[in-house]
Design a protein around this motif. Structure first.
Motif, PDB file in Angstrom:
ATOM      1  N   ALA A 247       0.822  -1.210   0.000  1.00 17.89           N
ATOM      2  CA  ALA A 247       0.000   0.000   0.000  1.00 17.89           C
ATOM      3  C   ALA A 247       0.857   1.262   0.000  1.00 17.89           C
ATOM      4  O   ALA A 247       0.322   2.372  -0.032  1.00 17.89           O
ATOM      5  CB  ALA A 247      -0.922   0.008   1.211  1.00 17.89           C
ATOM      6  N   GLY A 248       2.168   1.112   0.023  1.00 17.86           N
ATOM      7  CA  GLY A 248       3.078   2.256   0.082  1.00 17.86           C
ATOM      8  C   GLY A 248       2.938   3.193  -1.097  1.00 17.86           C
ATOM      9  O   GLY A 248       2.401   2.841  -2.150  1.00 17.86           O
ATOM     10  N   SER A 249       3.466   4.385  -0.947  1.00 16.16           N
ATOM     11  CA  SER A 249       3.343   5.429  -1.958  1.00 16.16           C
ATOM     12  C   SER A 249       4.455   5.385  -3.003  1.00 16.16           C
ATOM     13  O   SER A 249       4.485   6.214  -3.909  1.00 16.16           O
ATOM     14  CB  SER A 249       3.345   6.812  -1.288  1.00 16.16           C
ATOM     15  OG  SER A 249       4.556   7.010  -0.558  1.00 16.16           O
ATOM     16  N   SER A 250       5.357   4.426  -2.882  1.00 12.84           N
ATOM     17  CA  SER A 250       6.452   4.304  -3.847  1.00 12.84           C
ATOM     18  C   SER A 250       7.009   2.887  -3.779  1.00 12.84           C
ATOM     19  O   SER A 250       6.734   2.142  -2.829  1.00 12.84           O
ATOM     20  CB  SER A 250       7.566   5.309  -3.534  1.00 12.84           C
ATOM     21  OG  SER A 250       8.180   4.991  -2.286  1.00 12.84           O
ATOM     22  N   VAL A 251       7.810   2.541  -4.782  1.00 16.72           N
ATOM     23  CA  VAL A 251       8.463   1.233  -4.762  1.00 16.72           C
ATOM     24  C   VAL A 251       9.409   1.157  -3.566  1.00 16.72           C
ATOM     25  O   VAL A 251       9.495   0.128  -2.888  1.00 16.72           O
ATOM     26  CB  VAL A 251       9.234   0.981  -6.072  1.00 16.72           C
ATOM     27  CG1 VAL A 251       9.916  -0.391  -6.035  1.00 16.72           C
ATOM     28  CG2 VAL A 251       8.298   1.060  -7.269  1.00 16.72           C
ATOM     29  N   GLU A 252      10.114   2.246  -3.303  1.00 17.97           N
ATOM     30  CA  GLU A 252      11.028   2.266  -2.170  1.00 17.97           C
ATOM     31  C   GLU A 252      10.297   1.995  -0.856  1.00 17.97           C
ATOM     32  O   GLU A 252      10.772   1.249   0.004  1.00 17.97           O
ATOM     33  CB  GLU A 252      11.741   3.627  -2.088  1.00 17.97           C
ATOM     34  CG  GLU A 252      12.707   3.888  -3.226  1.00 17.97           C
ATOM     35  CD  GLU A 252      12.068   4.631  -4.395  1.00 17.97           C
ATOM     36  OE1 GLU A 252      12.796   5.316  -5.124  1.00 17.97           O
ATOM     37  OE2 GLU A 252      10.830   4.509  -4.585  1.00 17.97           O
ATOM     38  N   ALA A 253       9.114   2.586  -0.702  1.00 19.34           N
ATOM     39  CA  ALA A 253       8.344   2.392   0.518  1.00 19.34           C
ATOM     40  C   ALA A 253       7.887   0.937   0.655  1.00 19.34           C
ATOM     41  O   ALA A 253       7.866   0.378   1.760  1.00 19.34           O
ATOM     42  CB  ALA A 253       7.134   3.324   0.527  1.00 19.34           C
ATOM     43  N   ILE A 254       7.550   0.332  -0.451  1.00 18.50           N
ATOM     44  CA  ILE A 254       7.151  -1.071  -0.439  1.00 18.50           C
ATOM     45  C   ILE A 254       8.320  -1.952  -0.009  1.00 18.50           C
ATOM     46  O   ILE A 254       8.168  -2.851   0.837  1.00 18.50           O
ATOM     47  CB  ILE A 254       6.623  -1.490  -1.824  1.00 18.50           C
ATOM     48  CG1 ILE A 254       5.284  -0.816  -2.105  1.00 18.50           C
ATOM     49  CG2 ILE A 254       6.505  -3.015  -1.930  1.00 18.50           C
ATOM     50  CD1 ILE A 254       4.780  -0.983  -3.523  1.00 18.50           C
ATOM     51  N   LEU A 255       9.489  -1.705  -0.552  1.00 18.04           N
ATOM     52  CA  LEU A 255      10.663  -2.490  -0.188  1.00 18.04           C
ATOM     53  C   LEU A 255      11.011  -2.307   1.286  1.00 18.04           C
ATOM     54  O   LEU A 255      11.388  -3.261   1.979  1.00 18.04           O
ATOM     55  CB  LEU A 255      11.849  -2.096  -1.064  1.00 18.04           C
ATOM     56  CG  LEU A 255      11.749  -2.496  -2.543  1.00 18.04           C
ATOM     57  CD1 LEU A 255      12.914  -1.919  -3.332  1.00 18.04           C
ATOM     58  CD2 LEU A 255      11.720  -4.010  -2.695  1.00 18.04           C
ATOM     59  N   GLN A 256      10.874  -1.084   1.790  1.00 16.77           N
ATOM     60  CA  GLN A 256      11.150  -0.824   3.204  1.00 16.77           C
ATOM     61  C   GLN A 256      10.153  -1.563   4.094  1.00 16.77           C
ATOM     62  O   GLN A 256      10.526  -2.118   5.138  1.00 16.77           O
ATOM     63  CB  GLN A 256      11.095   0.680   3.465  1.00 16.77           C
ATOM     64  CG  GLN A 256      12.251   1.449   2.852  1.00 16.77           C
ATOM     65  CD  GLN A 256      12.028   2.965   2.876  1.00 16.77           C
ATOM     66  OE1 GLN A 256      11.048   3.459   3.443  1.00 16.77           O
ATOM     67  NE2 GLN A 256      12.930   3.698   2.237  1.00 16.77           N
ATOM     68  N   ALA A 257       8.897  -1.602   3.673  1.00 14.96           N
ATOM     69  CA  ALA A 257       7.873  -2.291   4.467  1.00 14.96           C
ATOM     70  C   ALA A 257       8.127  -3.795   4.490  1.00 14.96           C
ATOM     71  O   ALA A 257       7.959  -4.448   5.524  1.00 14.96           O
ATOM     72  CB  ALA A 257       6.496  -1.997   3.890  1.00 14.96           C
ATOM     73  N   LEU A 258       8.551  -4.348   3.376  1.00 11.45           N
ATOM     74  CA  LEU A 258       8.869  -5.776   3.320  1.00 11.45           C
ATOM     75  C   LEU A 258      10.069  -6.098   4.207  1.00 11.45           C
ATOM     76  O   LEU A 258      10.089  -7.100   4.912  1.00 11.45           O
ATOM     77  CB  LEU A 258       9.152  -6.185   1.873  1.00 11.45           C
ATOM     78  CG  LEU A 258       7.943  -6.177   0.932  1.00 11.45           C
ATOM     79  CD1 LEU A 258       8.407  -6.310  -0.518  1.00 11.45           C
ATOM     80  CD2 LEU A 258       6.968  -7.302   1.279  1.00 11.45           C
ATOM     81  N   GLU A 259      11.049  -5.215   4.167  1.00 15.55           N
ATOM     82  CA  GLU A 259      12.243  -5.390   5.006  1.00 15.55           C
ATOM     83  C   GLU A 259      11.859  -5.346   6.486  1.00 15.55           C
ATOM     84  O   GLU A 259      12.311  -6.178   7.283  1.00 15.55           O
ATOM     85  CB  GLU A 259      13.246  -4.276   4.704  1.00 15.55           C
ATOM     86  CG  GLU A 259      14.466  -4.232   5.610  1.00 15.55           C
ATOM     87  CD  GLU A 259      15.477  -5.306   5.285  1.00 15.55           C
ATOM     88  OE1 GLU A 259      16.213  -5.711   6.209  1.00 15.55           O
ATOM     89  OE2 GLU A 259      15.529  -5.734   4.119  1.00 15.55           O
ATOM     90  N   ALA A 260      10.996  -4.399   6.818  1.00 17.76           N
ATOM     91  CA  ALA A 260      10.594  -4.251   8.220  1.00 17.76           C
ATOM     92  C   ALA A 260       9.758  -5.434   8.693  1.00 17.76           C
ATOM     93  O   ALA A 260       9.843  -5.833   9.859  1.00 17.76           O
ATOM     94  CB  ALA A 260       9.803  -2.958   8.395  1.00 17.76           C
ATOM     95  N   ASP A 261       8.979  -6.006   7.799  1.00 19.82           N
ATOM     96  CA  ASP A 261       8.166  -7.163   8.192  1.00 19.82           C
ATOM     97  C   ASP A 261       9.049  -8.336   8.576  1.00 19.82           C
ATOM     98  O   ASP A 261       8.818  -9.008   9.584  1.00 19.82           O
ATOM     99  CB  ASP A 261       7.226  -7.547   7.049  1.00 19.82           C
ATOM    100  CG  ASP A 261       6.327  -8.708   7.403  1.00 19.82           C
ATOM    101  OD1 ASP A 261       6.741  -9.864   7.159  1.00 19.82           O
ATOM    102  OD2 ASP A 261       5.225  -8.485   7.943  1.00 19.82           O
ATOM    103  N   GLY A 262      10.055  -8.596   7.753  1.00 17.09           N
ATOM    104  CA  GLY A 262      11.082  -9.559   8.119  1.00 17.09           C
ATOM    105  C   GLY A 262      10.733 -11.036   8.012  1.00 17.09           C
ATOM    106  O   GLY A 262      11.580 -11.886   8.259  1.00 17.09           O
ATOM    107  N   THR A 263       9.499 -11.376   7.639  1.00 16.61           N
ATOM    108  CA  THR A 263       9.143 -12.781   7.499  1.00 16.61           C
ATOM    109  C   THR A 263       9.783 -13.357   6.229  1.00 16.61           C
ATOM    110  O   THR A 263      10.158 -12.614   5.326  1.00 16.61           O
ATOM    111  CB  THR A 263       7.621 -12.953   7.414  1.00 16.61           C
ATOM    112  OG1 THR A 263       7.132 -12.207   6.283  1.00 16.61           O
ATOM    113  CG2 THR A 263       6.945 -12.453   8.676  1.00 16.61           C
ATOM    114  N   PRO A 264       9.941 -14.674   6.156  1.00 14.15           N
ATOM    115  CA  PRO A 264      10.560 -15.266   4.963  1.00 14.15           C
ATOM    116  C   PRO A 264       9.872 -14.857   3.667  1.00 14.15           C
ATOM    117  O   PRO A 264      10.546 -14.551   2.675  1.00 14.15           O
ATOM    118  CB  PRO A 264      10.445 -16.773   5.220  1.00 14.15           C
ATOM    119  CG  PRO A 264      10.477 -16.893   6.721  1.00 14.15           C
ATOM    120  CD  PRO A 264       9.720 -15.705   7.212  1.00 14.15           C
TER     121      PRO A 264
END
Length: 360
Positions: A247-264
């Protein structure tokens, strides 16, 4: 095909077989060794076939299938585009303009249009099938819009389809290029019903016996009779994470959210996206977000055409095709190599409709 007396003669070739069987108009893609990859010449056969089938009062419905056991259609013939004239109105632009017109024609086709999305159905294959009224998958269907992996963007109306998938599923599929099976294709809204491969011949036989004037409701009932219950969609189990992170406002935000989630799953998804063309990722993300607010398919196709023509003047598309198809080293060298270096001004310029529009 021998023309029957009093019936229109359909233009056909070795690559596209066009025929009437009973009351069914059939379009059979016939390049099985190339996974029925779509050429410009094939588009020029499909377009008049649709015109003929619409005018023919005998035709009750149209059926699209692919010959061979590998798939309906693996997409456009990207080798031909790679080797073609690289100008703003060169090989790619000419192909895409005519292809997108066929995609829109299918979406508004007045008679029931049925597509069997068996096996590999990707890119241009999605354009010929997923805009139809009745989209069938089988147990061996593999569905994808994988364009970001070759430095391109989801086209053939793919941004319209993906933008209207539930939640952020479409954004996920667009940015990862991930191939999905039949259950996920139905879940994502790219297909309607799963029918066992062994049951397709019997279905086709019944379609040939339809009464002219049969509507979509009757086709729906017929397909339901042959349908099987799909397995639980894999993506459904990741829906909450996908909706949150994408749902992020950019590709960068999406990648950061995935990194923060940390699940496999999140980290695997992050790495998958990071391997794609940075330019294609940013352009695709913008197209998907704009498609959510579009008035219709043709608006999205027009924007995709502008983006495709712009991409065809750049580096990443040819580098992506080289790495995947020509040299097959699977090691594309993107330029620019990072999201931070992509010029956002270029992204906005590339999505503006071109002067020579697809839809006049």
């Amino acid at each position: 095909m021998a023309a029957e007396e009093g019936l229109p003669q359909f233009e056909t070739s070795a690559d596209v077989i066009v025929e009437r069987v009973g009351s069914l108009g059939r379009i059979r893609l016939n390049r099985p060794k190339a996974m029925n990859s779509l050429t410009h010449a094939m588009v020029h056969l499909i377009a008049p076939a649709l015109d003929a089938f619409e005018k023919d009062a005998v035709i009750a419905a149209v059926l699209l299938t692919g010959e061979g056991e590998r798939g309906l259609c693996a997409g456009g013939d990207i080798r031909a585009l790679y080797e073609g004239e690289r100008t703003p109105d060169g090989t790619g632009a000419q192909f895409w303009r005519d292809e997108y017109r066929v995609n829109a024609r299918i979406a508004r086709f007045p008679k029931p249009y049925v597509a069997v999305m068996d096996g590999i159905t990707m890119g241009g294959g999605i354009g010929l099938s997923a805009h139809g009224a009745h989209r069938i998958v089988t147990e061996r269907s593999r569905i994808a819009m994988p364009e970001v992996g070759i430095g391109f963007v989801p086209d053939v109306g793919g941004t319209w389809l993906l933008a209207h998938a539930p939640g952020e599923i479409g954004t996920y599929l667009a940015l990862t290029g991930e191939a999905i099976g039949p259950a996920d294709a139905i879940y994502a809204g790219l297909a309607d019903v799963q029918i066992p491969l062994a049951g397709i011949p019997a279905l086709i036989d019944e379609l040939t016996q339809l009464t002219p004037g049969t509507g979509n409701a009757a086709i729906h009932t017929l397909l339901a009779k042959h349908a099987m219950q799909p397995e639980t969609a894999r993506l459904a189990g990741h829906r909450a994470l996908i909706d949150q992170c994408f749902a992020g406002s950019s590709v960068e935000a999406i990648l950061q959210a995935l990194e923060a989630d940390g699940t496999p799953f999140a980290l695997k998804t992050r790495d998958l996206i990071a391997s794609k063309s940075p330019t294609s990722l940013k352009l695709t993300f913008r197209l998907i977000r704009l498609a959510r607010e579009a008035e219709g398919l043709e608006e999205c196709l027009e924007r995709e055409f502008a983006a495709a023509v712009a991409v065809a003047q750049g580096h990443d598309f040819y580098e992506g095709v080289r790495a995947a198809i020509i040299d097959k080293d699977r090691n594309p060298r993107w330029s620019p190599p990072s999201l931070a270096e992509v010029d956002d001004g270029n992204i906005e310029a590339w999505i503006q409709p071109v002067a020579d529009r697809v839809f006049g």
